[in-house]
Design an enzyme around this catalytic site. Structure first.
Site, short mmCIF file in Angstrom:
data_model
loop_
_atom_site.label_atom_id
_atom_site.label_comp_id
_atom_site.label_asym_id
_atom_site.label_seq_id
_atom_site.Cartn_x
_atom_site.Cartn_y
_atom_site.Cartn_z
N CYS A 127 14.86 -34.08 -32.55
CA CYS A 127 15.06 -32.78 -31.88
C CYS A 127 13.76 -31.97 -31.71
CB CYS A 127 16.10 -31.96 -32.63
SG CYS A 127 15.90 -32.01 -34.41
N HIS A 235 15.96 -24.35 -32.81
CA HIS A 235 14.68 -24.61 -33.48
C HIS A 235 13.58 -23.86 -32.73
CE1 HIS A 235 16.67 -27.57 -35.81
NE2 HIS A 235 16.08 -28.67 -35.39
N1 LIG Z 1 21.88 -31.91 -35.63
C1 LIG Z 1 20.80 -32.12 -34.89
O1 LIG Z 1 20.05 -31.17 -34.52
C2 LIG Z 1 20.43 -33.49 -34.46
C3 LIG Z 1 19.41 -33.63 -33.55
C4 LIG Z 1 19.04 -34.89 -33.14
C5 LIG Z 1 19.68 -35.99 -33.64
N2 LIG Z 1 20.67 -35.85 -34.55
C6 LIG Z 1 21.30 -37.07 -35.06
O2 LIG Z 1 22.65 -37.16 -34.63
C7 LIG Z 1 23.44 -37.77 -35.63
C8 LIG Z 1 24.62 -36.89 -35.99
O3 LIG Z 1 24.16 -35.62 -36.36
P1 LIG Z 1 25.15 -34.37 -36.51
O4 LIG Z 1 24.25 -33.21 -36.65
O5 LIG Z 1 26.18 -34.37 -35.44
O6 LIG Z 1 25.85 -34.71 -37.93
P2 LIG Z 1 27.29 -34.27 -38.48
O7 LIG Z 1 27.71 -32.95 -37.97
O8 LIG Z 1 27.19 -34.47 -39.96
O9 LIG Z 1 28.30 -35.38 -37.88
C9 LIG Z 1 28.25 -36.72 -38.26
C10 LIG Z 1 29.24 -37.53 -37.47
O10 LIG Z 1 29.11 -38.91 -37.84
C11 LIG Z 1 30.40 -39.42 -38.25
N3 LIG Z 1 30.22 -40.43 -39.28
C12 LIG Z 1 29.54 -40.32 -40.44
N4 LIG Z 1 29.64 -41.48 -41.15
C13 LIG Z 1 30.40 -42.33 -40.40
C14 LIG Z 1 30.86 -43.66 -40.58
N5 LIG Z 1 30.58 -44.37 -41.66
N6 LIG Z 1 31.61 -44.22 -39.59
C15 LIG Z 1 31.93 -43.52 -38.49
N7 LIG Z 1 31.52 -42.24 -38.27
C16 LIG Z 1 30.76 -41.66 -39.21
C17 LIG Z 1 31.11 -38.19 -38.76
O11 LIG Z 1 32.50 -38.44 -38.77
P3 LIG Z 1 33.56 -37.75 -39.81
O12 LIG Z 1 34.11 -36.56 -39.10
O13 LIG Z 1 34.58 -38.80 -39.97
O14 LIG Z 1 32.81 -37.43 -41.05
C18 LIG Z 1 30.69 -37.16 -37.72
O15 LIG Z 1 31.44 -37.35 -36.54
C19 LIG Z 1 22.48 -38.09 -36.78
O16 LIG Z 1 22.01 -39.41 -36.60
C20 LIG Z 1 21.37 -37.11 -36.57
O17 LIG Z 1 20.14 -37.56 -37.11
C21 LIG Z 1 21.08 -34.62 -34.97
#
Ligand SMILES: NC(=O)c1ccc[n+]([C@@H]2O[C@H](COP(=O)([O-])OP(=O)(O)OC[C@H]3O[C@@H](n4cnc5c(N)ncnc54)[C@H](OP(=O)(O)O)[C@@H]3O)[C@@H](O)[C@H]2O)c1
Length: 325
Positions: A127, A235
């Site tokens: 990000c 950010h």
């Molecule tokens: N937040 C940011 O600013 C940002 C920016 C760039 C990239 N990212 C990337 O995007 C990804 C998700 O980030 P987020 O911020 O959305 O995180 P989050 O809010 O914690 O959401 C995580 C998601 O992944 C699912 N998940 C976790 N473990 C799993 C498994 N074993 N099998 C299937 N689904 C699973 C969760 O499902 P449940 O509902 O079942 O737990 C939820 O839908 C990460 O790789 C992160 O590095 C995030």
């Protein structure tokens, strides 16, 4: 188009659904996947309720057009290659494949050409890197970027839903410190990711390596300090960029930054609260440091510009360039 969303219940996953709607992507069928924690939950897409399914290896055999992944690096590593084997293009928000040589790392405004004729995994950058690169890519074309000094002010949503929950719990007076290294409420923490052998953090090294890969120039030197701040969404970055060649005037620099797609340069003071829900990167407080260096403040919605919007833009560009739209 038929689209599968892995990690659909997360901060990025839910926002990808919204952006698919807002960009009016012609979706004929959508399936949503998450862990057993969320199976059976219902999310709304284009006014209709869609049930969340359990992610399994079998679900990766669905012959859809695209899988959008945002469920962390270990999930991507395990499941994305199965989808690719079945001929489906995967757009992955995690860090799992970003630095692999044959995998394109794409910010569509900058290097969409990599998508033409490509099938397989497309990596979505970190990000902080996306919003920085958007504010400097036109400057790189004009003057050649030599060095970037950057300090970030990253919101807790960058750590996903659990990051938001931790700040809100501390605001309520609960003594819970799990996601961040220290208490984040009324504090700032100069540590995102683990410290590496060279004493930079993982997040800092992502900014170094991914910037070079996206701009396709491995001579650029990047000196980041990445900092978590108690902001929910958005950010910010204090950026100083030094060029190989001198610029004529600050006005010229301003026009060049503003010529970037999805970049807004303004005299207004822009803060994270102002950019929530926006799909552009904002640049303000532009000033001259010397004849080859400028400084500015850069802000973007990390969940959108830094993840969901970039992923949907990749999907749309890929579909356009490969005759799927
Ligand atoms: N937040 C940011 O600013 C940002 C920016 C760039 C990239 N990212 C990337 O995007 C990804 C998700 O980030 P987020 O911020 O959305 O995180 P989050 O809010 O914690 O959401 C995580 C998601 O992944 C699912 N998940 C976790 N473990 C799993 C498994 N074993 N099998 C299937 N689904 C699973 C969760 O499902 P449940 O509902 O079942 O737990 C939820 O839908 C990460 O790789 C992160 O590095 C995030």
């Amino acid at each position: 188009m038929r689209i599968g969303v892995v990690g659909a219940t997360g901060e990025v996953g839910r926002t990808m659904l919204k952006v698919l709607e807002e960009f009016d992507v012609p979706v004929s069928e959508i399936r949503l996947f998450a862990s057993e924690r969320s199976v059976g939950k219902e999310l709304t897409f284009k006014g209709e309720s869609v049930k969340v399914e359990l992610l399994t290896e079998d679900s990766m055999k669905w012959k859809c057009d695209y899988f959008l992944f945002s469920a962390g690096a270990s999930v991507s590593k395990r499941f994305a290659p199965i989808a690719v084997q079945n001929g489906v293009t995967v757009i992955d928000n995690s860090s799992a494949f970003r630095m692999e040589k044959d995998i394109p790392l794409v910010v569509p405004e900058v290097n969409a050409h990599l998508l033409k004729g490509y099938t397989g995994i497309v990596a979505n950058p970190n990000c902080s890197t996306i919003q920085m690169v958007l504010s400097i890519y036109k400057l790189h074309e004009a003057y050649g970027v030599e060095e970037i000094f950057v300090a970030t002010y990253q919101s807790v949503s960058g750590a996903g839903h659990k990051g938001i929950e931790e700040l809100l719990a501390q605001e309520r007076g609960e003594e819970v410190v799990k996601v961040f290294a220290k208490k984040i409420h009324r504090n700032v923490i100069p540590l995102i990711g683990e410290i590496q052998d060279n004493l930079f953090t993982q997040e800092e090294m992502k900014m170094v390596n991914e910037t070079r890969k996206i701009l396709n120039d491995y001579t650029i030197r990047v000196y980041p300090t990445t900092v978590r701040v108690p902001v929910l969404y958005g950010h910010s970055e204090a950026v100083m960029v030094r060029f190989k060649r001198p610029y004529a005037s600050l006005e010229e620099v301003r026009k060049i930054i503003a010529s970037g797609e999805d970049v807004v340069v303004t005299d207004d003071l822009i803060t994270p609260i102002d950019v929530a829900g926006r799909n552009e990167t904002f640049v303000c407080r532009l000033r001259a440091a010397d004849e080859r260096s400028v400084m500015f403040w850069n802000v973007a919605d990390n969940i959108r510009v830094g993840a969901a919007t970039n992923a949907v833009r990749i999907l749309v560009k890929h579909a356009e360039l490969n005759g799927r739209l």
